[in-house]
Write a protein that holds these residues in place. Structure first.
Motif, PDB file in Angstrom:
ATOM      1  N   LEU A 123     -28.178 -73.296 -10.763  1.00 31.75           N
ATOM      2  CA  LEU A 123     -29.419 -72.946 -11.445  1.00 31.75           C
ATOM      3  C   LEU A 123     -30.132 -71.909 -10.581  1.00 31.75           C
ATOM      4  N   ALA A 124     -30.434 -70.742 -11.147  1.00 30.56           N
ATOM      5  CA  ALA A 124     -31.111 -69.684 -10.410  1.00 30.56           C
ATOM      6  C   ALA A 124     -32.503 -69.476 -11.003  1.00 30.56           C
ATOM      7  N   CYS A 125     -33.514 -69.618 -10.181  1.00 22.16           N
ATOM      8  CA  CYS A 125     -34.924 -69.539 -10.594  1.00 22.16           C
ATOM      9  C   CYS A 125     -35.137 -70.243 -11.936  1.00 22.16           C
ATOM     10  N   PRO A 126     -34.703 -71.516 -12.056  1.00 25.06           N
ATOM     11  CA  PRO A 126     -34.711 -72.184 -13.363  1.00 25.06           C
ATOM     12  C   PRO A 126     -36.111 -72.605 -13.814  1.00 25.06           C
ATOM     13  N   LEU A 127     -36.386 -72.385 -15.086  1.00 24.28           N
ATOM     14  CA  LEU A 127     -37.619 -72.897 -15.689  1.00 24.28           C
ATOM     15  C   LEU A 127     -37.548 -74.415 -15.735  1.00 24.28           C
ATOM     16  N   GLY A 128     -38.581 -75.070 -15.236  1.00 22.04           N
ATOM     17  CA  GLY A 128     -38.621 -76.524 -15.252  1.00 22.04           C
ATOM     18  C   GLY A 128     -39.160 -77.069 -16.565  1.00 22.04           C
ATOM     19  N   PRO A 129     -39.200 -78.389 -16.694  1.00 22.30           N
ATOM     20  CA  PRO A 129     -39.675 -79.020 -17.936  1.00 22.30           C
ATOM     21  C   PRO A 129     -41.194 -78.892 -18.064  1.00 22.30           C
ATOM     22  N   VAL A 130     -41.625 -77.773 -18.625  1.00 24.53           N
ATOM     23  CA  VAL A 130     -43.057 -77.461 -18.657  1.00 24.53           C
ATOM     24  C   VAL A 130     -43.833 -78.326 -19.642  1.00 24.53           C
ATOM     25  N   TYR A 131     -43.158 -79.197 -20.359  1.00 25.36           N
ATOM     26  CA  TYR A 131     -43.890 -80.160 -21.176  1.00 25.36           C
ATOM     27  C   TYR A 131     -44.489 -81.259 -20.298  1.00 25.36           C
ATOM     28  N   ARG A 132     -44.048 -81.341 -19.040  1.00 21.21           N
ATOM     29  CA  ARG A 132     -44.620 -82.288 -18.086  1.00 21.21           C
ATOM     30  C   ARG A 132     -45.822 -81.626 -17.418  1.00 21.21           C
ATOM     31  N   PRO A 133     -46.995 -82.278 -17.399  1.00 21.20           N
ATOM     32  CA  PRO A 133     -48.209 -81.643 -16.878  1.00 21.20           C
ATOM     33  C   PRO A 133     -48.068 -81.130 -15.448  1.00 21.20           C
ATOM     34  N   GLU A 134     -47.366 -81.883 -14.584  1.00 19.28           N
ATOM     35  CA  GLU A 134     -47.281 -81.462 -13.189  1.00 19.28           C
ATOM     36  C   GLU A 134     -46.406 -80.225 -13.021  1.00 19.28           C
ATOM     37  N   VAL A 135     -45.441 -80.031 -13.927  1.00 17.80           N
ATOM     38  CA  VAL A 135     -44.584 -78.842 -13.860  1.00 17.80           C
ATOM     39  C   VAL A 135     -45.310 -77.640 -14.459  1.00 17.80           C
ATOM     40  N   LEU A 136     -45.996 -77.853 -15.566  1.00 17.88           N
ATOM     41  CA  LEU A 136     -46.780 -76.783 -16.178  1.00 17.88           C
ATOM     42  C   LEU A 136     -47.859 -76.287 -15.221  1.00 17.88           C
ATOM     43  N   ALA A 137     -48.462 -77.198 -14.466  1.00 20.64           N
ATOM     44  CA  ALA A 137     -49.558 -76.839 -13.560  1.00 20.64           C
ATOM     45  C   ALA A 137     -49.129 -75.860 -12.483  1.00 20.64           C
ATOM     46  N   ALA A 138     -47.842 -75.802 -12.172  1.00 16.10           N
ATOM     47  CA  ALA A 138     -47.361 -74.895 -11.127  1.00 16.10           C
ATOM     48  C   ALA A 138     -47.247 -73.455 -11.607  1.00 16.10           C
ATOM     49  N   MET A 139     -47.270 -73.213 -12.924  1.00 14.86           N
ATOM     50  CA  MET A 139     -47.149 -71.853 -13.460  1.00 14.86           C
ATOM     51  C   MET A 139     -48.399 -71.043 -13.136  1.00 14.86           C
ATOM     52  N   PRO A 141     -51.680 -68.778 -13.959  1.00 13.46           N
ATOM     53  CA  PRO A 141     -52.653 -69.069 -15.031  1.00 13.46           C
ATOM     54  C   PRO A 141     -52.333 -68.473 -16.397  1.00 13.46           C
ATOM     55  N   PRO A 142     -51.929 -67.186 -16.515  1.00 16.14           N
ATOM     56  CA  PRO A 142     -51.626 -66.667 -17.853  1.00 16.14           C
ATOM     57  C   PRO A 142     -50.452 -67.387 -18.515  1.00 16.14           C
ATOM     58  N   ALA A 143     -49.386 -67.641 -17.742  1.00 11.37           N
ATOM     59  CA  ALA A 143     -48.230 -68.338 -18.314  1.00 11.37           C
ATOM     60  C   ALA A 143     -48.590 -69.762 -18.682  1.00 11.37           C
ATOM     61  N   ARG A 144     -49.368 -70.396 -17.828  1.00 13.05           N
ATOM     62  CA  ARG A 144     -49.779 -71.778 -18.103  1.00 13.05           C
ATOM     63  C   ARG A 144     -50.590 -71.845 -19.393  1.00 13.05           C
ATOM     64  N   ALA A 145     -51.497 -70.892 -19.574  1.00  8.75           N
ATOM     65  CA  ALA A 145     -52.329 -70.880 -20.778  1.00  8.75           C
ATOM     66  C   ALA A 145     -51.502 -70.624 -22.031  1.00  8.75           C
ATOM     67  N   SER A 146     -50.544 -69.674 -21.958  1.00  5.34           N
ATOM     68  CA  SER A 146     -49.750 -69.359 -23.141  1.00  5.34           C
ATOM     69  C   SER A 146     -48.824 -70.505 -23.508  1.00  5.34           C
ATOM     70  N   LEU A 147     -48.258 -71.180 -22.514  1.00  2.00           N
ATOM     71  CA  LEU A 147     -47.378 -72.315 -22.804  1.00  2.00           C
ATOM     72  C   LEU A 147     -48.174 -73.489 -23.362  1.00  2.00           C
ATOM     73  N   ALA A 148     -49.368 -73.699 -22.826  1.00  4.09           N
ATOM     74  CA  ALA A 148     -50.213 -74.778 -23.347  1.00  4.09           C
ATOM     75  C   ALA A 148     -50.596 -74.510 -24.796  1.00  4.09           C
ATOM     76  N   LEU A 149     -50.889 -73.244 -25.119  1.00  2.00           N
ATOM     77  CA  LEU A 149     -51.212 -72.894 -26.502  1.00  2.00           C
ATOM     78  C   LEU A 149     -50.011 -73.080 -27.412  1.00  2.00           C
ATOM     79  N   ALA A 150     -48.830 -72.719 -26.903  1.00  2.00           N
ATOM     80  CA  ALA A 150     -47.621 -72.879 -27.713  1.00  2.00           C
ATOM     81  C   ALA A 150     -47.381 -74.342 -28.046  1.00  2.00           C
ATOM     82  N   ARG A 151     -47.752 -75.229 -27.142  1.00  2.00           N
ATOM     83  CA  ARG A 151     -47.563 -76.657 -27.380  1.00  2.00           C
ATOM     84  C   ARG A 151     -48.611 -77.206 -28.347  1.00  2.00           C
ATOM     85  N   ARG A 152     -49.848 -76.782 -28.139  1.00  2.00           N
ATOM     86  CA  ARG A 152     -50.937 -77.347 -28.944  1.00  2.00           C
ATOM     87  C   ARG A 152     -51.073 -76.663 -30.297  1.00  2.00           C
TER      88      ARG A 152
END
Length: 295
Positions: A123-139, A141-152
């Motif tokens: 696995l090279a620079c693999p995207l983690g399970p961003v549906y988990r809050p602790e993994v999403l929090a590491a992104m 701010p812009p990526a975190r916001a866009s992924l959160a919007l995509a979920r909600r």
């Protein structure tokens, strides 16, 4: 840009599965899981190191990307079946597997569903399970916001990757260059400025948008919802090695550490000052070297 041939086969359901090949045509097989939004043509970045190591890079387009037919309602868990179909078509009993960035989750799904067919997994620079809050929090701010919007607000993601956007990007994929280079570390900017690296990545954007972006829209939904993969229960029969750049501004190194801590037996190599693009471009031979096995 390295010469590539586009191949295709059909699964039992009649869907077309397309793939690209790079490296040594008769070399040891390595299946490449591409990032997001992208296509199998992305593996051209590793053409030269694959040649040097005698590896045959087989890089399929996921459903709804490039030359592969869409699969409405697909899940991450469905990808191993497509890879098994492709491997059977190519008469590959076992193969090594590389998942880069957004292809990392799909490679992990294969470690779960196809353990007996994998000779090695990186696995090279693999995207983690961003549906988990602790993994999403590491992104960032812009990526975190866009992924959160995509979920909600999934309808918003459909709008972003729907309407005229795919049409525009399919015809002028170079428009993504400015966005791609925003806030990147120095080594990423150096890597992208070399040779045809930007052109290769631009071509993958065109592939991703060519069919109206159904693959990208589905991936955005899948990344942000439960993957239903039992990470801790994966019993890989091959070594799992993870590479990450400590300066990665696209997928943070915390994601690599998460996989190390949740995939049994996984090991992690973190390279200081390396980013999301410089890691595979400048260290491709070392990364691919981890896929060499004796079987």
């Amino acid at each position: 840009m390295p010469a590539t041939s586009l191949f295709s086969c059909h699964g039992a359901d009649g869907r077309r599965i397309a793939w690209h090949e790079f490296g040594q045509p008769d070399g040891r097989p390595v299946v490449y899981c591409h990032g997001f939004p992208s296509s199998g043509r992305e593996a051209a970045l590793l053409h030269q190191p694959a040649l040097a190591l005698g590896l045959r890079l087989i890089a399929p387009d996921r459903p709804g990307y490039g030359g592969s037919d869409d699969l409405p309602g697909r899940e991450l868990r469905d990808w191993p079946a497509d890879l098994a179909t492709l491997a059977d078509h190519l008469q590959l009993e076992r193969f090594a597997l590389l998942g880069l960035s957004g292809g990392g989750p799909y490679a992990v799904a294969c470690a779960w569903r196809l353990p007996e067919r994998l000779s090695a997994l990186v696995l090279a620079c693999p995207l983690g399970p961003v549906y988990r809050p602790e993994v999403l929090a590491a992104m960032n701010p812009p990526a975190r916001a866009s992924l959160a919007l995509a979920r909600r607000l999934p309808w918003l993601a459909q709008q972003v990757y729907g309407g005229p956007t795919p049409w525009v990007l399919a015809r002028w994929p170079g428009l993504v260059e400015r966005v791609r280079t925003l806030n990147l570390p120095p080594n990423d900017l150096i890597a992208l400025a070399e040779g045809e690296n930007q052109a290769i990545l631009n071509s993958t954007i065109g592939d991703a948008m060519a069919l109206g972006a159904p693959g990208a829209r589905r991936d955005l939904h899948l990344y942000t919802h439960d993957w239903r993969i039992p990470f801790d229960a994966i019993q890989a029969q091959a070594p799992i090695r993870i590479w990450h750049g400590a300066a990665d501004a696209t997928v943070p190194a915390a994601h690599g550490r998460w996989y190390r801590d949740h995939l049994p037996g996984a090991t992690l190599t973190t390279l200081p000052d390396q980013g999301h693009f410089s890691l595979p471009i400048h260290f491709g031979e070392r990364i691919l070297g981890d896929l060499l096995t004796d079987d």
